[in-house]
Design a protein around this motif. Structure first.
Motif, mmCIF file in Angstrom:
data_model
loop_
_atom_site.group_PDB
_atom_site.id
_atom_site.type_symbol
_atom_site.label_atom_id
_atom_site.label_comp_id
_atom_site.label_asym_id
_atom_site.label_seq_id
_atom_site.Cartn_x
_atom_site.Cartn_y
_atom_site.Cartn_z
ATOM 1 N N GLU A 73 0.697 -1.313 -0.140
ATOM 2 C CA GLU A 73 0.072 -0.148 0.146
ATOM 3 C C GLU A 73 0.864 1.239 0.058
ATOM 4 N N ASP A 75 -0.186 4.395 0.638
ATOM 5 C CA ASP A 75 -0.287 5.109 2.110
ATOM 6 C C ASP A 75 -0.344 4.372 3.491
ATOM 7 N N LYS A 77 -1.951 5.069 6.078
ATOM 8 C CA LYS A 77 -3.155 5.262 6.893
ATOM 9 C C LYS A 77 -4.137 3.951 6.064
ATOM 10 N N THR A 78 -4.060 4.059 4.678
ATOM 11 C CA THR A 78 -5.133 3.081 4.010
ATOM 12 C C THR A 78 -4.763 1.663 4.377
ATOM 13 N N LEU A 80 -3.305 0.480 6.894
ATOM 14 C CA LEU A 80 -3.845 0.361 8.390
ATOM 15 C C LEU A 80 -5.170 -0.090 8.406
ATOM 16 N N LEU A 81 -6.173 1.056 7.749
ATOM 17 C CA LEU A 81 -7.577 0.695 7.662
ATOM 18 C C LEU A 81 -7.803 -0.425 6.832
ATOM 19 N N ARG A 82 -7.195 -0.855 6.046
ATOM 20 C CA ARG A 82 -7.457 -2.213 5.115
ATOM 21 C C ARG A 82 -7.263 -3.370 6.353
ATOM 22 N N ARG A 84 -7.506 -3.542 9.423
ATOM 23 C CA ARG A 84 -8.299 -3.485 10.521
ATOM 24 C C ARG A 84 -9.651 -3.871 10.127
ATOM 25 N N VAL A 86 -11.684 -1.997 7.961
ATOM 26 C CA VAL A 86 -12.540 -0.627 7.819
ATOM 27 C C VAL A 86 -12.729 -0.541 6.210
ATOM 28 N N ILE A 87 -11.714 -0.764 5.373
ATOM 29 C CA ILE A 87 -11.646 -0.716 3.995
ATOM 30 C C ILE A 87 -11.921 -2.144 3.407
ATOM 31 N N LYS A 88 -12.862 -2.275 2.693
ATOM 32 C CA LYS A 88 -12.870 -3.657 1.899
ATOM 33 C C LYS A 88 -12.581 -3.642 0.629
#
Length: 89
Positions: A73, A75, A77-78, A80-82, A84, A86-88
């Motif tokens: 990735e 980024d 932040k992206t 980390l969100l993926r 966890r 949060v981003i599918k």
């Protein structure tokens, strides 16, 4: 070693070895080991080391390792969100 790994290693090894026909197979394997930073005895050189080194041998120093490229990735932040969920995908 599984059959598909052997086929992959041979497919990578053949064109690289043809570029240096003056070396016998053991000399060429030792050269690859030295280039990859492997410092142990040649009998402990794994197929993983050879495969990844042959794949990355002519690549730029900043190129991503093939096995890790799919999870890369740009980024943090992206990423980390993926991770966890949060981003599918």
């Amino acid at each position: 070693m599984k059959c598909h790994r052997l086929n992959e290693l041979i497919a990578l090894l053949q064109p690289a070895w043809q570029k240096e026909p003056d070396l016998n197979l053991l000399q060429f394997l030792q050269k690859l080991a030295d280039e990859s930073g492997f410092s142990g005895p040649i009998e402990q050189l794994t197929d993983d080391i050879l495969i990844y080194h042959l794949k990355m041998r002519d690549a730029e120093k900043s190129a991503l390792i093939p096995g890790l490229k799919k999870d890369y990735e740009e980024d943090f932040k992206t990423a980390l969100l993926r991770a966890r969920g949060v981003i599918k995908d």
